[in-house]
Design a protein around this motif. Structure first.
Motif, PDB file in Angstrom:
ATOM      1  N   TRP A  36      36.792 -11.293  33.471  1.00 19.83           N
ATOM      2  CA  TRP A  36      36.980 -12.868  33.684  1.00 19.83           C
ATOM      3  C   TRP A  36      38.153 -13.284  32.716  1.00 19.83           C
ATOM      4  N   PHE A  37      38.762 -14.305  33.616  1.00 24.30           N
ATOM      5  CA  PHE A  37      40.075 -14.822  32.759  1.00 24.30           C
ATOM      6  C   PHE A  37      40.057 -16.400  32.810  1.00 24.30           C
ATOM      7  N   ARG A  38      40.916 -16.961  31.810  1.00 21.57           N
ATOM      8  CA  ARG A  38      41.181 -18.324  31.848  1.00 21.57           C
ATOM      9  C   ARG A  38      42.609 -18.689  31.535  1.00 21.57           C
ATOM     10  N   GLN A  39      42.913 -19.639  32.190  1.00 17.04           N
ATOM     11  CA  GLN A  39      44.213 -20.243  32.289  1.00 17.04           C
ATOM     12  C   GLN A  39      44.188 -21.885  31.788  1.00 17.04           C
ATOM     13  N   ILE A  93      41.327 -22.934  34.314  1.00 15.47           N
ATOM     14  CA  ILE A  93      40.920 -22.265  35.558  1.00 15.47           C
ATOM     15  C   ILE A  93      40.311 -20.928  35.195  1.00 15.47           C
ATOM     16  N   TYR A  94      39.092 -20.839  35.432  1.00  8.74           N
ATOM     17  CA  TYR A  94      38.587 -19.382  35.394  1.00  8.74           C
ATOM     18  C   TYR A  94      38.618 -18.479  36.644  1.00  8.74           C
ATOM     19  N   SER A  95      39.009 -17.297  36.396  1.00  7.41           N
ATOM     20  CA  SER A  95      39.259 -16.285  37.502  1.00  7.41           C
ATOM     21  C   SER A  95      38.490 -14.913  37.199  1.00  7.41           C
ATOM     22  N   ARG A 114      40.479 -16.939  43.653  1.00  6.93           N
ATOM     23  CA  ARG A 114      41.439 -17.931  43.480  1.00  6.93           C
ATOM     24  C   ARG A 114      41.136 -18.863  42.362  1.00  6.93           C
ATOM     25  N   GLY A 115      40.086 -18.766  41.747  1.00  4.05           N
ATOM     26  CA  GLY A 115      39.707 -19.349  40.406  1.00  4.05           C
ATOM     27  C   GLY A 115      38.988 -20.554  40.910  1.00  4.05           C
ATOM     28  N   THR A 116      38.256 -21.224  39.663  1.00  2.24           N
ATOM     29  CA  THR A 116      37.386 -22.388  39.719  1.00  2.24           C
ATOM     30  C   THR A 116      37.857 -23.155  38.257  1.00  2.24           C
ATOM     31  N   GLN A 117      38.027 -24.482  38.537  1.00  2.40           N
ATOM     32  CA  GLN A 117      38.486 -25.526  37.634  1.00  2.40           C
ATOM     33  C   GLN A 117      37.196 -25.820  36.804  1.00  2.40           C
TER      34      GLN A 117
END
Length: 122
Positions: A36-39, A93-95, A114-117
């Motif tokens: 899990w990643f966050r931008q 944005i979490y991917s 693609r991620g979710t905001q």
């Protein structure tokens, strides 16, 4: 078709909770680790954690320990991220991404959603 699809993002008040999902299709989900990643706006992508195929969780960011819970359901080919005690710094944005092994670097993961905001609500 190989896919990872995140869902569950939205507006969250400080102190609130949110559950994100990562639904997989087109590959053998149960043998892959899910990272899990966050931008955040204006920042680089940050690795939060990874859950192995056997559900062993490795945290890569100290700020989420005790507030974020990472789980997976191999039968449903889905991984989940439960966010509790939301703080403004959690917004972004979490991917989710898949790799055969957990790794701290996003560049090691071979399949991505693609991620979710997730946005903080004032």
């Amino acid at each position: 078709q190989i896919q990872l699809v995140e869902s569950g993002g939205g507006l969250v008040q400080p102190g609130g909770s949110l559950n994100l999902s990562c639904a997989a299709s087109g590959f053998t989900f149960e043998v892959y680790a899910i990272g899990w990643f966050r931008q955040a706006p204006g920042k680089e992508r940050e690795a939060l954690s990874c859950i192995s195929a056997r559900s062993v969780v490795t945290y890569y960011t100290d700020s989420v320990k005790g507030r974020f819970t990472f789980t997976r359901d191999n039968a449903k080919k889905t991984a989940h991220l439960q966010i509790n005690d939301f703080i403004p710094e959690d917004a972004g944005i979490y991917s989710c991404a898949a790799n055969l092994q957990c790794r701290p670097g996003w560049y090691d993961y071979i399949m991505w959603g693609r991620g979710t905001q997730v946005t903080v609500s004032s």
